[in-house]
Scaffold this active site. Structure first.
Site, short mmCIF file in Angstrom:
data_model
loop_
_atom_site.label_atom_id
_atom_site.label_comp_id
_atom_site.label_asym_id
_atom_site.label_seq_id
_atom_site.Cartn_x
_atom_site.Cartn_y
_atom_site.Cartn_z
N HIS A 153 0.84 -1.20 0.00
CA HIS A 153 0.00 0.00 0.00
C HIS A 153 0.87 1.26 0.00
O HIS A 153 0.64 2.19 -0.77
CB HIS A 153 -0.91 0.00 1.23
CG HIS A 153 -1.88 -1.13 1.26
ND1 HIS A 153 -3.25 -0.94 1.19
CD2 HIS A 153 -1.70 -2.47 1.34
CE1 HIS A 153 -3.87 -2.12 1.25
NE2 HIS A 153 -2.94 -3.06 1.34
N ASP B 233 -5.72 5.78 1.81
CA ASP B 233 -5.98 4.38 1.53
C ASP B 233 -7.39 4.04 2.01
O ASP B 233 -7.84 4.53 3.04
CB ASP B 233 -4.94 3.52 2.26
CG ASP B 233 -4.93 2.08 1.80
OD1 ASP B 233 -5.92 1.37 2.08
OD2 ASP B 233 -3.95 1.65 1.17
#
Length: 472
Positions: free
Chosen positions: A23, A129
């Site tokens: 990520h 995110d």
């Protein structure tokens, strides 16, 4: 850390990734893309140790050389950090959940930073995110702030997650709709129940965002994006496909190893399209039994290979136990394959390797970073998904894009994959007419994807449209 105080800033961007490498890496690359437009100040949030590690692993550019990217690394509360379990029946890396839970405590330092930054700009843009929604929730108290949810997975995977109706529409994208059995386009066995609850809790905050951002390209996923855009529009949200985020014109670097040679130097000695790169990302840990089957399969395939043998990342990377443990390979294996194989036990420069002309294939877990990097470099994939979105990505690259073949069917994911199965998959890609056709398709899509990020390319224009939108 000195906060930018130029009140003439049209926009300041804040990126809030989940502190897992797959990520963090994507949003670090996005920070570079945004920062090159109109010198927009970009602030990247992370935990102290994981942010530092991600910058050390970064390839294709140096974050220290860009003056308008600012890093804010904050401590998080201590957490229990179990080691990866190579013998678990569920391959999901549940040892990383405590880190994800602890990272939600970034909410208060992030809120403080957002309040400070909001006074320096006309518009404060927060890209977070999808699994860090709770961390940025306090933006609602700032009149000049807006958020965009970043999905670190493929649009295909999100489309399947969105609704059964969208999943049914996806069947129309393949030549043989009946081949998309329910186990292939579901999330059965992909997550633990605990992590599903974490996902759902964080996704609730996406309702507050102004839009969604994907690290994907319309060259690759236009039909899927066409399915997702009406869904976003119904929720009064915008959708942006800005990928690939990773650099696509890689200048090869020499990566030193303790014994004096690195994988790139080794590849320099090989001929074009003859080497398969074998690597399973940062969240995969194999049992000793499976490692032996992989070794035997690679040896019996008689193909050239680079094999990255390392454990999954730990949640607590300060842990003194060596992460790059030395697994026991079959006796004499490295000596027997030394003329055609290289075992790498430390962090490997994946972008450099995939960009090398000697690479003719990539045996991969199909994490989205690996998929989009491989596709953008024009390298075909031998798909071996383990958990999370990886089975969905494997369907995308095999059934939709047709730039990959499967090691084994997902319905057998809890079983040991035999050496003969691995051997056959490698030989199919590297030594057959079928493999050559797949390689040609991968190379063609790779060229189109690389062209898309250059001037007047479809991705470049979409990025400029996004920058135009946030600086409006």
């Amino acid at each position: 850390m000195t906060i930018i105080s130029d009140e003439q800033n049209r926009v300041v961007v804040v990126l809030v990734p989940l502190p897992l490498h797959g990520h963090l890496n994507q949003l670090l690359h996005l920070s570079r893309l945004i920062s090159t437009h109109d010198d927009i100040p970009v602030h990247v949030i992370s935990t102290t140790t994981h942010g530092r590690q991600a910058k050390l692993r970064l390839q294709g550019w140096n974050p220290n050389n860009i003056s308008n990217i600012f890093f804010h690394d904050y401590p998080i509360p201590p957490f229990v950090a179990p080691l990866p379990n190579p013998n678990s029946t569920n391959k999901f890396p549940s040892h990383l959940q405590p880190l994800c839970e602890s990272a939600t405590h970034l909410r208060h330092p992030v809120a403080t930073l957002l309040r400070k930054l909001s006074t320096t700009t006309r518009r404060l843009v927060i890209i977070h995110d999808s699994l860090m929604g709770s961390v940025v929730q306090d933006f609602v108290s700032l009149p000049n702030a807006e958020t965009y949810t970043f999905h670190s997975v493929s649009a295909f995977s999100i489309a399947l997650y969105t609704s059964e109706k969208v999943g049914e529409q996806i069947r129309k994208l393949v030549d043989d709709p009946q081949s998309l059995t329910k186990d292939l386009i579901s999330f059965n066995g992909c997550f633990t129940s605990e992590f599903k609850r974490f996902i759902n809790a964080q996704h609730e905050y996406a309702k507050l965002s102004s839009g969604r951002i994907y690290n994907t390209c319309r060259i690759m996923e236009q039909p899927i994006l066409d399915l997702l855009e009406p869904v976003a529009k119904n929720e009064n949200k915008l959708l942006w496909a800005l990928g690939p985020f990773n650099p696509v014109d890689i200048k090869r670097s020499k990566v030193s190893r303790k014994d004096g040679g690195g994988p790139v130097e080794w590849l320099d000695q090989q001929t074009s399209n003859t080497v398969i790169f074998v690597s399973f990302g940062t969240t995969t840990t194999f049992s000793q039994e499976q490692i032996i089957e992989i070794a035997n399969g690679l040896e019996r395939s008689h193909q050239r290979f680079i094999w990255v043998v390392r454990n999954a990342d730990k949640g607590d990377i300060k842990n003194t136990i060596d992460n790059n443990f030395r697994v026991e390979l079959p006796q004499g294996f490295e000596e027997r394959v030394k003329d055609r194989g290289l075992v790498v036990r430390e962090w490997a420069p994946q972008l450099d390797i995939l960009a090398h002309p000697s690479i003719g294939g990539f045996m991969s877990h199909c994490g989205w970073n690996s998929c989009i990097e491989s596709i953008s470099m024009g390298v075909p994939i031998v798909a071996w998904p383990m958990h999370s979105d990886q089975p969905n990505n494997a369907v995308l690259v095999t059934k939709v894009l047709k730039v990959a073949l499967l090691v084994d069917e997902w319905c057998r994911n809890q079983q040991l994959v035999s050496a003969i199965t691995i051997q056959n998959a490698v030989k199919r890609l590297m030594g057959s007419k079928e493999g050559e056709e797949i390689r040609k398709r991968a190379a063609a899509i790779g060229r189109r994807v690389r062209k898309s990020v250059r001037d007047h390319g479809i991705t470049r224009m979409e990025l400029e449209s996004f920058i135009g939108h946030i600086t409006r």
